[in-house]
Design a protein around this motif. Structure first.
Motif, PDB file in Angstrom:
ATOM      1  N   ARG A  68       1.095  -1.213   0.255  1.00  0.00           N
ATOM      2  CA  ARG A  68       0.205  -0.334   0.514  1.00  0.00           C
ATOM      3  C   ARG A  68       1.180   1.140   0.034  1.00  0.00           C
ATOM      4  O   ARG A  68       0.492   2.637  -0.757  1.00  0.00           O
ATOM      5  N   ALA A  69       1.773   1.370   1.019  1.00  0.00           N
ATOM      6  CA  ALA A  69       2.794   2.509   0.619  1.00  0.00           C
ATOM      7  C   ALA A  69       3.244   2.522  -0.776  1.00  0.00           C
ATOM      8  O   ALA A  69       3.589   3.641  -1.544  1.00  0.00           O
ATOM      9  N   ALA A  70       4.148   1.178  -1.301  1.00  0.00           N
ATOM     10  CA  ALA A  70       3.978   1.510  -2.950  1.00  0.00           C
ATOM     11  C   ALA A  70       3.912   2.576  -3.481  1.00  0.00           C
ATOM     12  O   ALA A  70       3.821   3.066  -4.395  1.00  0.00           O
ATOM     13  N   GLU A  71       1.935   1.813  -3.337  1.00  0.00           N
ATOM     14  CA  GLU A  71       0.868   2.421  -4.941  1.00  0.00           C
ATOM     15  C   GLU A  71       0.259   3.763  -4.540  1.00  0.00           C
ATOM     16  O   GLU A  71       0.429   4.485  -5.093  1.00  0.00           O
ATOM     17  N   PHE A  72       0.870   4.002  -2.897  1.00  0.00           N
ATOM     18  CA  PHE A  72       0.569   5.828  -3.064  1.00  0.00           C
ATOM     19  C   PHE A  72       1.666   6.385  -2.883  1.00  0.00           C
ATOM     20  O   PHE A  72       1.455   6.998  -2.349  1.00  0.00           O
ATOM     21  N   GLY A  73       3.006   5.808  -3.296  1.00  0.00           N
ATOM     22  CA  GLY A  73       4.286   6.836  -3.737  1.00  0.00           C
ATOM     23  C   GLY A  73       4.724   6.970  -2.174  1.00  0.00           C
ATOM     24  O   GLY A  73       5.439   7.784  -2.351  1.00  0.00           O
ATOM     25  N   ALA A  74       4.344   6.464  -0.993  1.00  0.00           N
ATOM     26  CA  ALA A  74       5.189   6.524   0.672  1.00  0.00           C
ATOM     27  C   ALA A  74       6.767   5.986   0.340  1.00  0.00           C
ATOM     28  O   ALA A  74       6.793   5.097   0.440  1.00  0.00           O
ATOM     29  N   ASP A  75       7.683   6.713  -0.845  1.00  0.00           N
ATOM     30  CA  ASP A  75       9.104   6.659  -0.608  1.00  0.00           C
ATOM     31  C   ASP A  75      10.005   6.363   0.976  1.00  0.00           C
ATOM     32  O   ASP A  75      10.143   5.313   1.225  1.00  0.00           O
ATOM     33  N   ARG A  76       9.555   7.327   2.299  1.00  0.00           N
ATOM     34  CA  ARG A  76      10.418   7.093   2.604  1.00  0.00           C
ATOM     35  C   ARG A  76       9.770   5.858   3.796  1.00  0.00           C
ATOM     36  O   ARG A  76      10.604   5.416   4.306  1.00  0.00           O
ATOM     37  N   ALA A 112      11.860   3.195  -9.013  1.00  0.00           N
ATOM     38  CA  ALA A 112      12.898   3.452  -8.643  1.00  0.00           C
ATOM     39  C   ALA A 112      13.840   3.358  -7.193  1.00  0.00           C
ATOM     40  O   ALA A 112      15.025   2.598  -7.187  1.00  0.00           O
ATOM     41  N   LEU A 113      13.288   3.647  -6.365  1.00  0.00           N
ATOM     42  CA  LEU A 113      14.346   2.878  -5.337  1.00  0.00           C
ATOM     43  C   LEU A 113      14.495   1.369  -5.112  1.00  0.00           C
ATOM     44  O   LEU A 113      14.640   0.777  -4.010  1.00  0.00           O
ATOM     45  N   LEU A 114      12.534   0.985  -5.291  1.00  0.00           N
ATOM     46  CA  LEU A 114      12.347  -0.196  -5.036  1.00  0.00           C
ATOM     47  C   LEU A 114      13.864  -1.325  -5.864  1.00  0.00           C
ATOM     48  O   LEU A 114      14.490  -1.763  -5.363  1.00  0.00           O
ATOM     49  N   VAL A 115      14.654  -0.710  -7.512  1.00  0.00           N
ATOM     50  CA  VAL A 115      15.043  -1.564  -8.267  1.00  0.00           C
ATOM     51  C   VAL A 115      15.840  -1.615  -7.209  1.00  0.00           C
ATOM     52  O   VAL A 115      16.674  -1.977  -7.224  1.00  0.00           O
ATOM     53  N   GLU A 116      16.689  -0.299  -6.509  1.00  0.00           N
ATOM     54  CA  GLU A 116      18.121   0.001  -5.611  1.00  0.00           C
ATOM     55  C   GLU A 116      18.444  -0.926  -4.917  1.00  0.00           C
ATOM     56  O   GLU A 116      19.045  -2.067  -4.702  1.00  0.00           O
ATOM     57  N   LEU A 117      17.174  -1.308  -4.486  1.00  0.00           N
ATOM     58  CA  LEU A 117      17.211  -2.132  -2.914  1.00  0.00           C
ATOM     59  C   LEU A 117      17.087  -4.093  -3.857  1.00  0.00           C
ATOM     60  O   LEU A 117      17.418  -4.754  -2.816  1.00  0.00           O
TER      61      LEU A 117
END
Length: 367
Positions: free
Chosen positions: A106-114, A151-156
């Motif tokens: 849900r955080a990913a869906e809503f763009g909650a990067d932090r 992009a953050l998830l790809v990095e991780l």
């Protein structure tokens, strides 16, 4: 849900992430940034203080709202780590799934990067799936709210690429091996080196989860580039032709109902066509008028034949364009025909850019 629990959820929504300030105000209204950030932080302190007071007073976090969201599922959308830390302090499980969702998805869906980064640091699995089979990266990619998160998830995910599921026994779609081999070559004619490099990076991101990707998922991933980098999206046609496991097919349809559609092979539409986002690797034939409204993209690897064309969005035709009447409007995008543009009449409005390898036009009107 009690009245107090409802009031608690209202307080959640008062906790701000400062995202708008950091992404826009700091860039375009820098003089007011510090003052507005201090104001938001002070407001957050008040809201978090009230939440703490309610939780300390015994308000339970064991509830769901009218939309079947737990307190944690509600809180992650605020993109505020302090709020999550506070809920954890009072016993909330930040990783627990509920029904068809998880806090991380849900955080990913809503763009909650932090919050995405924080939850993964807390032990959430970035390769985990929802009960319905959706990945975290998939939730981010298919959401219009999520820009920084993919992009953050790809990095991780890159360091754990070896943990991908094994490749399917029956290959389907684009294979990583063939895509990588194709992209190692030089940029094709008409594709800028910068766009070619960006396509490489996009495909690196695609394969952090799987060995194969369907052309639908591939087009969905690059279509958003069509406004600023139409040559990149058009380059996807060559990539599909070089790397897809299935042979091209001739297909005849009455209409294209999907807002985003890709077909490998020749496509014939038996009626008029209004484009949302369309890619055809072969020839496209429309038995009627065709139109792509402003911002709607159309990419055809071969020839494009229609009765009339009204183009307001980015269009690249790899072969010839043949129509009785062609109208190109607005100057935000271009109509590019790499073969011959044949039309009885070509109307170009608002200085729309129209290019072709060759023009065979009986009448041209520029206005």
């Amino acid at each position: 849900m009690t009245e107090q629990q409802y009031e608690l959820t209202k307080l959640f929504r008062q906790v701000q992430s400062h995202k708008h300030l950091e992404d826009h105000v700091q860039v375009y209204e820098a003089d007011s940034f510090d003052e507005r950030l201090a104001k938001e932080r002070a407001e957050n302190e008040v809201a978090l203080g009230k939440i703490r007071q309610m939780l300390a007073g015994g308000v339970s976090l064991d509830f769901v709202d009218q939309n079947q969201h737990t307190p944690v599922l509600l809180a992650v959308t605020q993109n505020n780590v302090e709020l999550l830390q506070l809920l954890k302090e009072y016993g909330a499980n930040l990783l627990a799934p509920y029904r068809y969702d998880t806090p991380l998805h849900r955080a990913a869906e809503f763009g909650a990067d932090r919050v995405v980064r924080f939850l993964i640091e807390q032990g959430a699995d970035p390769r985990g799936l929802t009960p319905g089979g959706q990945s975290v990266l998939g939730a981010a990619r298919t959401s219009r709210h999520s820009r920084k998160v993919p992009a953050l998830l790809v990095e991780l995910l890159l360091p754990t690429k070896s943990q991908r599921p094994p490749p399917p026994k029956k290959p389907k779609g684009l294979s990583e091996e063939k895509v990588v081999r194709y992209l190692q070559g030089a940029a094709p004619p008409g594709v800028r080196p910068a766009s070619w490099e960006k396509l490489r990076l996009i495909m690196d991101a695609v394969f952090v989860e799987a060995h194969f990707v369907t052309i639908d998922a591939f087009f969905e991933g690059i279509e958003e580039q069509s406004s600023m980098n139409p040559d990149l999206v058009f380059a996807g046609i060559g990539l599909i032709q070089a790397a897809i496991a299935e042979p091209p097919k001739d297909k005849k349809v009455k209409k294209v109902s999907k807002s985003s559609y890709v077909h490998h092979g020749n496509l014939e539409v038996e009626g008029p066509l209004k484009v949302g986002a369309l890619m055809v690797t072969g020839n496209l034939t429309v038995k009627g008028g065709a139109a792509n409204p402003q911002g709607a993209s159309l990419f055809v690897g071969g020839d494009f034949t229609c009765e009339t064309l009204k183009s307001q969005g980015p269009v690249i035709i790899g072969g010839n364009l043949e129509a009785t009447h062609v109208t190109a409007q607005y100057n935000d995008y271009a109509l590019e025909v790499r073969g011959t543009l044949r039309a009885a009449k070509l109307v170009v409005e608002d200085k729309h850019v129209v290019t072709a390898g060759r023009f065979e036009v009986s009448e041209r009107v520029d206005s």
